[in-house]
Design a protein around this motif. Sequence first.
Motif, short mmCIF file in Angstrom:
data_model
loop_
_atom_site.label_atom_id
_atom_site.label_comp_id
_atom_site.label_asym_id
_atom_site.label_seq_id
_atom_site.Cartn_x
_atom_site.Cartn_y
_atom_site.Cartn_z
N MET A 88 0.84 -1.17 0.00
CA MET A 88 0.00 0.00 0.00
C MET A 88 0.89 1.24 0.00
O MET A 88 1.80 1.36 0.81
N LYS A 89 0.61 2.13 -0.93
CA LYS A 89 1.33 3.39 -0.97
C LYS A 89 0.41 4.46 -1.57
O LYS A 89 0.35 4.63 -2.78
N PRO A 90 -0.31 5.19 -0.69
CA PRO A 90 -1.21 6.23 -1.18
C PRO A 90 -0.43 7.34 -1.90
O PRO A 90 0.77 7.50 -1.68
N PRO A 91 -1.11 8.12 -2.74
CA PRO A 91 -0.44 9.22 -3.44
C PRO A 91 0.16 10.23 -2.45
O PRO A 91 -0.38 10.44 -1.36
N THR A 92 1.24 10.84 -2.86
CA THR A 92 1.96 11.79 -2.02
C THR A 92 1.05 12.93 -1.56
O THR A 92 1.12 13.34 -0.40
N GLU A 93 0.20 13.44 -2.44
CA GLU A 93 -0.67 14.56 -2.07
C GLU A 93 -1.60 14.17 -0.92
O GLU A 93 -1.83 14.95 0.00
N LYS A 94 -2.12 12.97 -0.98
CA LYS A 94 -3.02 12.48 0.06
C LYS A 94 -2.28 12.32 1.39
O LYS A 94 -2.79 12.69 2.46
N VAL A 95 -1.08 11.80 1.33
CA VAL A 95 -0.26 11.61 2.53
C VAL A 95 0.11 12.98 3.11
O VAL A 95 0.07 13.18 4.33
N PHE A 96 0.43 13.93 2.23
CA PHE A 96 0.78 15.27 2.70
C PHE A 96 -0.40 15.91 3.41
O PHE A 96 -0.25 16.53 4.47
N GLN A 97 -1.58 15.78 2.84
CA GLN A 97 -2.77 16.35 3.48
C GLN A 97 -3.03 15.71 4.84
O GLN A 97 -3.43 16.38 5.79
N ALA A 98 -2.80 14.44 4.94
CA ALA A 98 -3.07 13.72 6.18
C ALA A 98 -2.02 13.98 7.26
O ALA A 98 -2.34 14.02 8.44
N HIS A 99 -0.76 14.17 6.85
CA HIS A 99 0.33 14.22 7.83
C HIS A 99 1.18 15.48 7.79
O HIS A 99 2.10 15.62 8.60
N GLY A 100 0.93 16.38 6.86
CA GLY A 100 1.77 17.56 6.70
C GLY A 100 1.90 18.40 7.94
O GLY A 100 3.01 18.80 8.33
N ASP A 101 0.79 18.71 8.60
CA ASP A 101 0.84 19.54 9.81
C ASP A 101 1.63 18.87 10.92
O ASP A 101 2.42 19.50 11.61
N ARG A 102 1.42 17.58 11.09
CA ARG A 102 2.13 16.82 12.13
C ARG A 102 3.63 16.80 11.84
O ARG A 102 4.44 17.02 12.73
N LEU A 103 4.00 16.59 10.59
CA LEU A 103 5.42 16.55 10.23
C LEU A 103 6.07 17.91 10.46
O LEU A 103 7.18 17.99 10.96
N PHE A 104 5.36 18.97 10.08
CA PHE A 104 5.91 20.30 10.30
C PHE A 104 6.11 20.55 11.79
O PHE A 104 7.15 21.07 12.21
N SER A 105 5.14 20.19 12.59
CA SER A 105 5.21 20.40 14.03
C SER A 105 6.41 19.66 14.64
O SER A 105 7.15 20.22 15.46
N ILE A 106 6.60 18.44 14.24
CA ILE A 106 7.73 17.64 14.76
C ILE A 106 9.05 18.24 14.29
O ILE A 106 9.99 18.39 15.07
N ALA A 107 9.12 18.61 13.01
CA ALA A 107 10.35 19.20 12.48
C ALA A 107 10.66 20.52 13.19
O ALA A 107 11.81 20.82 13.49
N TYR A 108 9.63 21.30 13.46
CA TYR A 108 9.83 22.58 14.14
C TYR A 108 10.37 22.36 15.55
O TYR A 108 11.21 23.11 16.03
N THR A 109 9.90 21.31 16.20
CA THR A 109 10.38 20.98 17.54
C THR A 109 11.88 20.72 17.52
O THR A 109 12.60 21.12 18.43
N VAL A 110 12.36 20.07 16.49
CA VAL A 110 13.78 19.75 16.39
C VAL A 110 14.58 20.95 15.89
O VAL A 110 15.61 21.31 16.46
N CYS A 111 14.11 21.61 14.84
CA CYS A 111 14.87 22.69 14.19
C CYS A 111 14.75 24.03 14.90
O CYS A 111 15.66 24.85 14.83
N GLN A 112 13.62 24.29 15.50
CA GLN A 112 13.32 25.56 16.15
C GLN A 112 13.35 26.72 15.16
O GLN A 112 13.72 27.84 15.50
#
Length: 159
Positions: free
Chosen positions: A1-25
């Motif tokens: 299973m590998k959903p399209p990138t756009e769908k994955v981005f919509q589902a997880h983009g905010d979470r990924l940004f939040s986690i990355a911001y926690t590390v990068c500041q």
Amino acid sequence: MKPPTEKVFQAHGDRLFSIAYTVCQNREDAEDAMQDTMIRYSCAKKEFESEEHIKAWLIRVVINRAKDIRSSFWRRNQANWEEEMASLPFEEPEDSRLFQAVMNLPEKYRTVIHLFYYEDYDIQEIAQLLGCPGGTIKSRLSRGRTLLKEILKEDWNND
């Protein structure tokens, strides 16, 4: 299973940004880490077992990418994250204080606290994501809480 990138981005983009911001500041570096993660996802020739597997893979990649960006020569020689704080919207002043206190923690505690409290991962899930034993995660969570308590207590006493 590998959903399209756009769908994955919509589902997880905010979470990924939040986690990355926690590390990068830093907003720009967090966006770069998130975008690099999505590029790696779209180029991956990997089949995922489930939505949880995709989510765990993305979080692991974004954390690694954010650490790489944070440790780069360019990033080490830039201004600190406190300038960025002025542009972040908070509903309550206490939210800003708590966020600032979390961001002042060392990265190993900051990441664990973010994953536990903001992303609702349990100790074993965080251990798998970070590749550490569960006891290490418990210890980091406990020490991070203690440091937060001290920081917030100082702020409270100063007010």
